[in-house]
Design a protein around this motif. Structure first.
Motif, PDB file in Angstrom:
ATOM      1  N   THR A   1       0.844  -1.196   0.000  1.00 48.17           N
ATOM      2  CA  THR A   1       0.000   0.000   0.000  1.00 48.17           C
ATOM      3  C   THR A   1       0.879   1.246   0.000  1.00 48.17           C
ATOM      4  O   THR A   1       1.908   1.277   0.685  1.00 48.17           O
ATOM      5  CB  THR A   1      -0.912   0.041   1.250  1.00 48.17           C
ATOM      6  OG1 THR A   1      -1.604  -1.203   1.368  1.00 48.17           O
ATOM      7  CG2 THR A   1      -1.916   1.178   1.189  1.00 48.17           C
ATOM      8  N   ARG A   2       0.454   2.245  -0.755  1.00 49.10           N
ATOM      9  CA  ARG A   2       1.057   3.582  -0.706  1.00 49.10           C
ATOM     10  C   ARG A   2      -0.067   4.577  -0.463  1.00 49.10           C
ATOM     11  O   ARG A   2      -1.183   4.402  -0.946  1.00 49.10           O
ATOM     12  CB  ARG A   2       1.751   3.932  -2.019  1.00 49.10           C
ATOM     13  CG  ARG A   2       3.065   3.243  -2.210  1.00 49.10           C
ATOM     14  CD  ARG A   2       3.870   3.888  -3.349  1.00 49.10           C
ATOM     15  NE  ARG A   2       5.126   3.179  -3.503  1.00 49.10           N
ATOM     16  CZ  ARG A   2       5.453   2.429  -4.553  1.00 49.10           C
ATOM     17  NH1 ARG A   2       4.606   2.300  -5.553  1.00 49.10           N
ATOM     18  NH2 ARG A   2       6.613   1.817  -4.600  1.00 49.10           N
ATOM     19  N   ALA A   3       0.262   5.643   0.258  1.00 47.61           N
ATOM     20  CA  ALA A   3      -0.749   6.672   0.526  1.00 47.61           C
ATOM     21  C   ALA A   3      -0.062   8.005   0.767  1.00 47.61           C
ATOM     22  O   ALA A   3       1.148   8.076   0.999  1.00 47.61           O
ATOM     23  CB  ALA A   3      -1.598   6.288   1.731  1.00 47.61           C
ATOM     24  N   ARG A   4      -0.859   9.052   0.707  1.00 51.84           N
ATOM     25  CA  ARG A   4      -0.409  10.409   1.030  1.00 51.84           C
ATOM     26  C   ARG A   4      -1.500  11.027   1.877  1.00 51.84           C
ATOM     27  O   ARG A   4      -2.686  10.898   1.571  1.00 51.84           O
ATOM     28  CB  ARG A   4      -0.199  11.195  -0.263  1.00 51.84           C
ATOM     29  CG  ARG A   4       0.555  12.490  -0.083  1.00 51.84           C
ATOM     30  CD  ARG A   4       0.889  13.076  -1.469  1.00 51.84           C
ATOM     31  NE  ARG A   4       1.730  14.222  -1.338  1.00 51.84           N
ATOM     32  CZ  ARG A   4       3.038  14.264  -1.553  1.00 51.84           C
ATOM     33  NH1 ARG A   4       3.660  13.167  -1.943  1.00 51.84           N
ATOM     34  NH2 ARG A   4       3.737  15.351  -1.408  1.00 51.84           N
ATOM     35  N   GLY A   5      -1.102  11.687   2.966  1.00 49.69           N
ATOM     36  CA  GLY A   5      -2.099  12.255   3.851  1.00 49.69           C
ATOM     37  C   GLY A   5      -1.581  13.488   4.575  1.00 49.69           C
ATOM     38  O   GLY A   5      -0.389  13.800   4.519  1.00 49.69           O
ATOM     39  N   THR A   6      -2.497  14.149   5.258  1.00 43.52           N
ATOM     40  CA  THR A   6      -2.168  15.374   5.982  1.00 43.52           C
ATOM     41  C   THR A   6      -2.533  15.192   7.452  1.00 43.52           C
ATOM     42  O   THR A   6      -3.634  14.723   7.776  1.00 43.52           O
ATOM     43  CB  THR A   6      -2.936  16.575   5.403  1.00 43.52           C
ATOM     44  OG1 THR A   6      -2.589  16.697   4.021  1.00 43.52           O
ATOM     45  CG2 THR A   6      -2.594  17.861   6.140  1.00 43.52           C
ATOM     46  N   VAL A   7      -1.601  15.582   8.301  1.00 45.10           N
ATOM     47  CA  VAL A   7      -1.837  15.622   9.741  1.00 45.10           C
ATOM     48  C   VAL A   7      -1.687  17.048  10.202  1.00 45.10           C
ATOM     49  O   VAL A   7      -1.043  17.860   9.537  1.00 45.10           O
ATOM     50  CB  VAL A   7      -0.884  14.679  10.510  1.00 45.10           C
ATOM     51  CG1 VAL A   7      -1.170  13.229  10.188  1.00 45.10           C
ATOM     52  CG2 VAL A   7       0.559  15.007  10.198  1.00 45.10           C
ATOM     53  N   VAL A   8      -2.305  17.377  11.335  1.00 41.92           N
ATOM     54  CA  VAL A   8      -2.276  18.737  11.836  1.00 41.92           C
ATOM     55  C   VAL A   8      -1.720  18.728  13.255  1.00 41.92           C
ATOM     56  O   VAL A   8      -2.167  17.964  14.104  1.00 41.92           O
ATOM     57  CB  VAL A   8      -3.685  19.365  11.821  1.00 41.92           C
ATOM     58  CG1 VAL A   8      -3.671  20.773  12.374  1.00 41.92           C
ATOM     59  CG2 VAL A   8      -4.254  19.338  10.414  1.00 41.92           C
ATOM     60  N   ALA A   9      -0.741  19.595  13.481  1.00 37.49           N
ATOM     61  CA  ALA A   9      -0.157  19.767  14.807  1.00 37.49           C
ATOM     62  C   ALA A   9      -0.821  20.985  15.457  1.00 37.49           C
ATOM     63  O   ALA A   9      -1.182  21.950  14.769  1.00 37.49           O
ATOM     64  CB  ALA A   9       1.348  19.996  14.691  1.00 37.49           C
ATOM     65  N   PRO A  10      -0.969  20.966  16.782  1.00 40.65           N
ATOM     66  CA  PRO A  10      -1.571  22.121  17.446  1.00 40.65           C
ATOM     67  C   PRO A  10      -0.622  23.313  17.417  1.00 40.65           C
ATOM     68  O   PRO A  10       0.577  23.148  17.224  1.00 40.65           O
ATOM     69  CB  PRO A  10      -1.774  21.630  18.876  1.00 40.65           C
ATOM     70  CG  PRO A  10      -0.742  20.577  19.061  1.00 40.65           C
ATOM     71  CD  PRO A  10      -0.576  19.931  17.706  1.00 40.65           C
ATOM     72  N   PRO A  11      -1.150  24.511  17.588  1.00 33.25           N
ATOM     73  CA  PRO A  11      -0.259  25.687  17.619  1.00 33.25           C
ATOM     74  C   PRO A  11       0.673  25.584  18.817  1.00 33.25           C
ATOM     75  O   PRO A  11       0.302  25.074  19.857  1.00 33.25           O
ATOM     76  CB  PRO A  11      -1.218  26.870  17.754  1.00 33.25           C
ATOM     77  CG  PRO A  11      -2.539  26.311  18.105  1.00 33.25           C
ATOM     78  CD  PRO A  11      -2.546  24.854  17.784  1.00 33.25           C
ATOM     79  N   ARG A  12       1.882  26.059  18.632  1.00 30.85           N
ATOM     80  CA  ARG A  12       2.872  26.016  19.724  1.00 30.85           C
ATOM     81  C   ARG A  12       2.760  27.236  20.582  1.00 30.85           C
ATOM     82  O   ARG A  12       2.463  28.292  20.240  1.00 30.85           O
ATOM     83  CB  ARG A  12       4.278  25.910  19.153  1.00 30.85           C
ATOM     84  CG  ARG A  12       4.480  24.550  18.557  1.00 30.85           C
ATOM     85  CD  ARG A  12       5.925  24.377  18.153  1.00 30.85           C
ATOM     86  NE  ARG A  12       6.089  23.019  17.673  1.00 30.85           N
ATOM     87  CZ  ARG A  12       7.203  22.360  17.770  1.00 30.85           C
ATOM     88  NH1 ARG A  12       8.243  22.887  18.292  1.00 30.85           N
ATOM     89  NH2 ARG A  12       7.290  21.146  17.313  1.00 30.85           N
TER      90      ARG A  12
END
Length: 128
Positions: free
Chosen positions: A117-128
C-alpha cells in the motif's frame, strides 16, 4: 526536534491470523491504514511534541495483498511542512510471509519486500 522534510518513522508488525477477513487469509486494507495512523502519530510526537490529528488522505493505492502471517513494515515520511499541517507519504511493505505449503509455521523473508500500500495524507499539529 523541529519538523524537517525527509524525516521518517518506521514500525514493524506481525499480522495475527485473527485479522484474516477473507478467503486465502487476506486482511482488509484498513489494517494497513491503521498502521499508517500509528507511524504518523509517532512522527508528530518526535517532530512537534504532540500526537496531532489526522486530517485525511489525498491518495491511497492498494497494490498487493496483505495476508495473515505476514510481517509488515509501515513507514511515514514527512514531505511538506506547513504552519500547522504536515504532509506525509506512507508505504506499507510485506517483509516476511508465511509459507504454509512447507509447514504450519514455515515463513520466508521477502527480499526485496513487496509494496502492498502507498498513501499520502495530511496531519495537523496544534499551535505552539
Amino acid at each position: 526536534m523541529s519538523p524537517t522534510e525527509g524525516f521518517a518513522v518506521t514500525h514493524r508488525r506481525y499480522v495475527p491470523h485473527s485479522h484474516a477477513h477473507y478467503g486465502g487469509s487476506l486482511v482488509d486494507g484498513a489494517y494497513g491504514l491503521g498502521l499508517f495512523g500509528d507511524v504518523a502519530t509517532e512522527l508528530l510526537i518526535r517532530t512537534d511534541a504532540d500526537e496531532g490529528l489526522f486530517a485525511g488522505y489525498s491518495a491511497v493505492e492498494f497494490l498487493a495483498p496483505v495476508r495473515a502471517g505476514d510481517v509488515l513494515e509501515a513507514t511515514a515520511t514527512l514531505v511538506r511542512v506547513g504552519t500547522r499541517s504536515r504532509e506525509l507519504e506512507f508505504e506499507l511493505r510485506v517483509v516476511c510471509r508465511s509459507a504454509p505449503e512447507r509447514g504450519p509455521s514455515a515463513a520466508d523473508v521477502l527480499d526485496p519486500p513487496v509494496v502492498a500500500t502507498r498513501a499520502r495524507g495530511t496531519v495537523v499539529a496544534p499551535p505552539r
